[in-house]
Scaffold this active site. Sequence first.
Site, PDB file in Angstrom:
ATOM      1  N   HIS A  24      22.567  17.354  30.460  1.00 32.48           N
ATOM      2  CA  HIS A  24      23.774  16.693  29.942  1.00 32.48           C
ATOM      3  C   HIS A  24      24.884  17.679  29.592  1.00 32.48           C
ATOM      4  O   HIS A  24      25.640  17.476  28.647  1.00 32.48           O
ATOM      5  CB  HIS A  24      23.442  15.825  28.722  1.00 32.48           C
ATOM      6  CG  HIS A  24      22.719  14.559  29.072  1.00 32.48           C
ATOM      7  ND1 HIS A  24      21.440  14.275  28.637  1.00 32.48           N
ATOM      8  CD2 HIS A  24      23.091  13.512  29.847  1.00 32.48           C
ATOM      9  CE1 HIS A  24      21.049  13.102  29.109  1.00 32.48           C
ATOM     10  NE2 HIS A  24      22.035  12.622  29.845  1.00 32.48           N
ATOM     11  N   GLU A  81      19.720  19.505  36.116  1.00 37.01           N
ATOM     12  CA  GLU A  81      20.923  18.676  36.227  1.00 37.01           C
ATOM     13  C   GLU A  81      21.953  19.014  35.158  1.00 37.01           C
ATOM     14  O   GLU A  81      21.653  18.996  33.963  1.00 37.01           O
ATOM     15  CB  GLU A  81      20.557  17.194  36.137  1.00 37.01           C
ATOM     16  CG  GLU A  81      21.757  16.281  36.252  1.00 37.01           C
ATOM     17  CD  GLU A  81      21.369  14.812  36.353  1.00 37.01           C
ATOM     18  OE1 GLU A  81      22.158  13.970  35.888  1.00 37.01           O
ATOM     19  OE2 GLU A  81      20.285  14.517  36.890  1.00 37.01           O
ATOM     20  N   GLU A 134      28.274  14.264  37.997  1.00 35.19           N
ATOM     21  CA  GLU A 134      28.427  12.901  37.492  1.00 35.19           C
ATOM     22  C   GLU A 134      29.751  12.688  36.771  1.00 35.19           C
ATOM     23  O   GLU A 134      30.206  11.551  36.642  1.00 35.19           O
ATOM     24  CB  GLU A 134      27.273  12.543  36.554  1.00 35.19           C
ATOM     25  CG  GLU A 134      27.252  13.308  35.248  1.00 35.19           C
ATOM     26  CD  GLU A 134      26.055  12.951  34.387  1.00 35.19           C
ATOM     27  OE1 GLU A 134      26.243  12.282  33.359  1.00 35.19           O
ATOM     28  OE2 GLU A 134      24.928  13.344  34.756  1.00 35.19           O
ATOM     29  N   HIS A 178      24.659   9.542  41.135  1.00 32.38           N
ATOM     30  CA  HIS A 178      24.372   9.305  39.721  1.00 32.38           C
ATOM     31  C   HIS A 178      24.431   7.800  39.471  1.00 32.38           C
ATOM     32  O   HIS A 178      25.321   7.110  39.962  1.00 32.38           O
ATOM     33  CB  HIS A 178      25.425  10.037  38.879  1.00 32.38           C
ATOM     34  CG  HIS A 178      25.259   9.888  37.418  1.00 32.38           C
ATOM     35  ND1 HIS A 178      26.069   9.077  36.655  1.00 32.38           N
ATOM     36  CD2 HIS A 178      24.382  10.464  36.559  1.00 32.38           C
ATOM     37  CE1 HIS A 178      25.713   9.163  35.392  1.00 32.38           C
ATOM     38  NE2 HIS A 178      24.690   9.995  35.298  1.00 32.38           N
TER      39      HIS A 178
END
Length: 373
Positions: free
Chosen positions: A190, A214, A240, A290
């Site tokens: 994140h 990610e 994303e 995503h």
Amino acid sequence: MKIVGVEPHYLPARRPLVLVKVTTDTGLYGWGEATLEGKEATVMQAVCELARYLTGRDPFRIEDHWQQMYRGAFWVGGPVLNSAISGVEQALWDLKGKAYGAPVYELLGGKVRDRLRAYANGWFHGAQSVDDYVRMAKETVARGYTALKWDPFGKSGLFISNDEADAAVENVRAIREAVGPKIDLLIEVHGRFSPANAIRVAQRLEPFFPFWYEEPIPPENIDALATVARAVRFPIASGERLFTKWGFKEIIEKQAAAVVQPDICHAGGIWELRKIAAMAEVYYIGMAPHNPNGPIATMASIHLDACTPNFLIQEYVVDEHVGYDGLIAEPPVVENGYFLIPDRPGLGIEVDESLLDRGELVPMDMYPMIVPT
């Protein structure tokens, strides 16, 4: 055939959805999804502004409309406008597919594969301990999924402490031991870490053979992401929070990720993601849309994936508590870890409109359908 209505709709749920319905003067209509977490009312207003342009126009001129909606705004780009455009664009493809009696992927060149590998997200809802994660991971694998994504880092920030890193590594170790070597583990960050900390943590995760790492650092600095990509010995996935082909140009050209992850609800819609995939294909970069979104976005992603040569794997939220049950008549189907590709016209969806527009977040009388005068 002319567009006579462009309506945003709100689905109240644990993760609320913004849906878009485009209707023509023949009664034919299409659906798309424009969900933007925490900005639902703003996106709905943006959809209504786009309706002022779209009303009275030919629904089949999708590329023309995309350019006009994007370029016609003085403040181009950003999550709100692009999410609104994405929802409208999906709805136009759904409508066009229905008009031609063909699935959307047939209009985009046809299938290049007959099934789509899925990875499970949201399987860990409610987990409090490592034992909870292990139990839930095993349950998800028992449902047929061969790839699991989760964020093991808690509330860590740019400069993760040793104790936080130890806890995350133990979480990943326990899950790897529980599910065995054949299940792929996708590690989500994140965008938390500084480059140095992202590299340091990745070195500790190497023994567990992650499928990817990610968004290891914040999304603003692609040069910094490229630094991480060169130092980490397993694939970086990111994108994303990038929008349109222009947003992906730098990450692709600098080979800052091995997998790009545009979101079909934010990055510009189906055809824009197909363009991003083609740009990535030149550099042998994989495409993995995503998708922590609703079933309409998932179906739109499935149609894109079916006709995209460098598609890798598709995200799917398997959390049963999200609140989307019954929204569409024939939701996405996963068998033995793979999506089945539907053969119904358009996106292959029918929406239960009785579930929409309830709740107090957005009174729908604020957003009347715009029709020609």
